[in-house]
Design a protein around this motif. Structure first.
Motif, mmCIF file in Angstrom:
data_model
loop_
_atom_site.group_PDB
_atom_site.id
_atom_site.type_symbol
_atom_site.label_atom_id
_atom_site.label_comp_id
_atom_site.label_asym_id
_atom_site.label_seq_id
_atom_site.Cartn_x
_atom_site.Cartn_y
_atom_site.Cartn_z
ATOM 1 N N ARG A 30 -11.829 9.163 -1.729
ATOM 2 C CA ARG A 30 -11.051 9.326 -2.976
ATOM 3 C C ARG A 30 -9.554 9.338 -2.670
ATOM 4 O O ARG A 30 -8.767 8.686 -3.366
ATOM 5 C CB ARG A 30 -11.464 10.612 -3.683
ATOM 6 N N SER A 31 -9.145 10.071 -1.633
ATOM 7 C CA SER A 31 -7.737 10.108 -1.254
ATOM 8 C C SER A 31 -7.243 8.716 -0.874
ATOM 9 O O SER A 31 -6.147 8.295 -1.263
ATOM 10 C CB SER A 31 -7.529 11.064 -0.079
ATOM 11 N N LYS A 32 -8.057 8.013 -0.108
ATOM 12 C CA LYS A 32 -7.681 6.652 0.293
ATOM 13 C C LYS A 32 -7.515 5.741 -0.923
ATOM 14 O O LYS A 32 -6.563 4.959 -1.005
ATOM 15 C CB LYS A 32 -8.742 6.072 1.226
ATOM 16 N N ARG A 33 -8.445 5.848 -1.853
ATOM 17 C CA ARG A 33 -8.394 4.970 -3.027
ATOM 18 C C ARG A 33 -7.138 5.237 -3.853
ATOM 19 O O ARG A 33 -6.444 4.295 -4.265
ATOM 20 C CB ARG A 33 -9.644 5.190 -3.888
ATOM 21 N N ILE A 34 -6.830 6.512 -4.078
ATOM 22 C CA ILE A 34 -5.650 6.851 -4.877
ATOM 23 C C ILE A 34 -4.376 6.368 -4.188
ATOM 24 O O ILE A 34 -3.490 5.779 -4.813
ATOM 25 C CB ILE A 34 -5.598 8.372 -5.129
ATOM 26 N N ALA A 35 -4.276 6.624 -2.876
ATOM 27 C CA ALA A 35 -3.091 6.189 -2.133
ATOM 28 C C ALA A 35 -2.959 4.673 -2.160
ATOM 29 O O ALA A 35 -1.869 4.126 -2.354
ATOM 30 C CB ALA A 35 -3.169 6.700 -0.699
ATOM 31 N N ARG A 36 -4.081 3.984 -1.976
ATOM 32 C CA ARG A 36 -4.064 2.513 -1.955
ATOM 33 C C ARG A 36 -3.570 1.959 -3.296
ATOM 34 O O ARG A 36 -2.751 1.034 -3.341
ATOM 35 C CB ARG A 36 -5.470 1.989 -1.642
ATOM 36 N N TYR A 53 3.064 3.170 9.992
ATOM 37 C CA TYR A 53 3.088 1.773 9.551
ATOM 38 C C TYR A 53 1.726 1.117 9.791
ATOM 39 O O TYR A 53 1.226 0.361 8.948
ATOM 40 C CB TYR A 53 4.187 1.021 10.287
ATOM 41 N N ALA A 54 1.106 1.444 10.928
ATOM 42 C CA ALA A 54 -0.236 0.930 11.198
ATOM 43 C C ALA A 54 -1.238 1.487 10.190
ATOM 44 O O ALA A 54 -2.133 0.761 9.717
ATOM 45 C CB ALA A 54 -0.660 1.287 12.621
ATOM 46 N N ALA A 55 -1.080 2.766 9.842
ATOM 47 C CA ALA A 55 -1.964 3.377 8.844
ATOM 48 C C ALA A 55 -1.780 2.719 7.485
ATOM 49 O O ALA A 55 -2.742 2.527 6.735
ATOM 50 C CB ALA A 55 -1.685 4.881 8.749
ATOM 51 N N LEU A 56 -0.529 2.368 7.167
ATOM 52 C CA LEU A 56 -0.242 1.696 5.903
ATOM 53 C C LEU A 56 -0.932 0.331 5.844
ATOM 54 O O LEU A 56 -1.546 -0.027 4.830
ATOM 55 C CB LEU A 56 1.275 1.534 5.757
ATOM 56 N N GLN A 57 -0.854 -0.420 6.935
ATOM 57 C CA GLN A 57 -1.500 -1.731 6.983
ATOM 58 C C GLN A 57 -3.014 -1.595 6.843
ATOM 59 O O GLN A 57 -3.663 -2.362 6.113
ATOM 60 C CB GLN A 57 -1.157 -2.426 8.299
ATOM 61 N N ASP A 58 -3.572 -0.623 7.544
ATOM 62 C CA ASP A 58 -5.021 -0.425 7.496
ATOM 63 C C ASP A 58 -5.474 0.001 6.101
ATOM 64 O O ASP A 58 -6.510 -0.447 5.606
ATOM 65 C CB ASP A 58 -5.414 0.635 8.534
ATOM 66 N N LEU A 59 -4.665 0.851 5.466
ATOM 67 C CA LEU A 59 -5.004 1.360 4.143
ATOM 68 C C LEU A 59 -5.021 0.243 3.102
ATOM 69 O O LEU A 59 -5.934 0.153 2.274
ATOM 70 C CB LEU A 59 -3.996 2.443 3.737
ATOM 71 N N LEU A 60 -4.033 -0.643 3.166
ATOM 72 C CA LEU A 60 -3.902 -1.687 2.148
ATOM 73 C C LEU A 60 -4.819 -2.874 2.400
ATOM 74 O O LEU A 60 -5.212 -3.570 1.452
ATOM 75 C CB LEU A 60 -2.447 -2.154 2.086
ATOM 76 N N GLY A 61 -5.145 -3.126 3.661
ATOM 77 C CA GLY A 61 -6.024 -4.257 3.959
ATOM 78 C C GLY A 61 -5.428 -5.564 3.462
ATOM 79 O O GLY A 61 -4.267 -5.877 3.734
ATOM 80 N N PRO A 62 -6.190 -6.345 2.680
ATOM 81 C CA PRO A 62 -5.698 -7.653 2.215
ATOM 82 C C PRO A 62 -4.517 -7.545 1.246
ATOM 83 O O PRO A 62 -3.840 -8.544 0.986
ATOM 84 C CB PRO A 62 -6.926 -8.266 1.530
ATOM 85 N N LYS A 63 -4.244 -6.364 0.718
ATOM 86 C CA LYS A 63 -3.106 -6.187 -0.193
ATOM 87 C C LYS A 63 -1.801 -5.916 0.551
ATOM 88 O O LYS A 63 -0.747 -5.781 -0.075
ATOM 89 C CB LYS A 63 -3.389 -5.033 -1.166
ATOM 90 N N PHE A 64 -1.872 -5.822 1.883
ATOM 91 C CA PHE A 64 -0.657 -5.589 2.655
ATOM 92 C C PHE A 64 0.268 -6.791 2.556
ATOM 93 O O PHE A 64 -0.152 -7.941 2.732
ATOM 94 C CB PHE A 64 -1.004 -5.332 4.121
ATOM 95 N N ASP A 65 1.550 -6.529 2.262
ATOM 96 C CA ASP A 65 2.547 -7.586 2.120
ATOM 97 C C ASP A 65 3.770 -7.196 2.952
ATOM 98 O O ASP A 65 4.510 -6.281 2.580
ATOM 99 C CB ASP A 65 2.935 -7.736 0.645
ATOM 100 N N PRO A 66 4.024 -7.856 4.075
ATOM 101 C CA PRO A 66 5.134 -7.472 4.943
ATOM 102 C C PRO A 66 6.499 -7.566 4.274
ATOM 103 O O PRO A 66 7.458 -6.954 4.736
ATOM 104 C CB PRO A 66 5.021 -8.449 6.123
#
Length: 226
Positions: A30-36, A53-66
């Motif tokens: 649930r925490s991951k979903r809300i943050a994402r 920054y690595a956690a941010l990339q992992d959290l967003l997955g395909p939605k990550f935009d550099p």
């Protein structure tokens, strides 16, 4: 309390910009979903260190935009120093008067010290109070330093207050210090706290931004982390 202001900004059609901060760790879906959802909807999001920054990339997955999701540093590194009142500045400069002992600053975290549940809440591997007492005792007795207990979070909430924690450590050890232990003046402006911290020969921070104040002032620094 953390996410609602961000939700309100998005509902109002405002650009949500997440300044450099830590992302995670998140321990449930649930925490991951809300943050994402919030990060994906933001105009930009900045991480303040490589791990986050690595956690941010992992959290967003395909939605990550550099282009929108960036790595930076904590803005406290750029905070300027500002001298406090003449009376406080004179007191701080007097700490160095005799020049015979290393001047050490120890920041005591009220968040960890004041709560009897801190060990379980934050997953501490040792008794925080005992670690603090032993560190200060060794600096005073074994190393012969002059030690100043530095409150960095000056909170009205007694559970958060570093002032209460520093005074408690002084009450425990002050009588055994031969006058080489004291509590720093309470400085409500973080720029003034940085000015004071820059005067130490060595610093141990237990609040992240107290540690950043020392590091960015060129003071040899250690941290007690959780």
């Amino acid at each position: 309390s953390v996410t609602m202001l961000k939700r309100l900004a998005l509902r109002a059609g405002a650009n949500l910009i997440l300044m450099p901060q830590t992302y995670g760790p998140f321990f449930n879906e649930r925490s991951k979903r809300i943050a994402r959802e919030l990060i994906a909807a933001s105009t930009s999001a900045w991480a303040r260190d490589t791990v986050s920054y690595a956690a941010l990339q992992d959290l967003l997955g395909p939605k990550f935009d550099p282009a929108r999701h960036r790595e930076g540093v904590d803005v406290a590194f750029a905070l300027p120093a500002l001298a406090p009142s003449a009376a406080d500045a004179e007191r701080i400069e007097r700490w160095r008067d005799d020049g015979t002992a290393l001047l050490v600053g120890v920041n005591v975290s009220g968040l960890l010290y004041n709560s009897p549940k801190a060990t379980g809440t934050y997953g501490l591997k040792a008794d925080y109070r005992e670690v603090t007492y032993e560190l200060v005792r060794r600096l005073l007795v074994d190393a012969g330093c002059r030690v100043v207990l530095v409150p960095h979070v000056v909170a009205t909430n007694p559970h958060e207050s570093d002032v209460i924690a520093c005074r408690a450590v002084f009450d425990r050890l002050g009588s055994k210090s031969d006058g080489r232990l004291e509590v720093a003046p309470i400085l409500s402006d973080p720029r003034q706290a940085k000015w004071m911290i820059a005067r130490f020969d060595w610093f141990c921070g237990m609040r992240m931004h107290a540690t950043i104040a020392a590091l960015s002032s060129g003071v040899p620094t250690a941290a007690i982390a959780y």
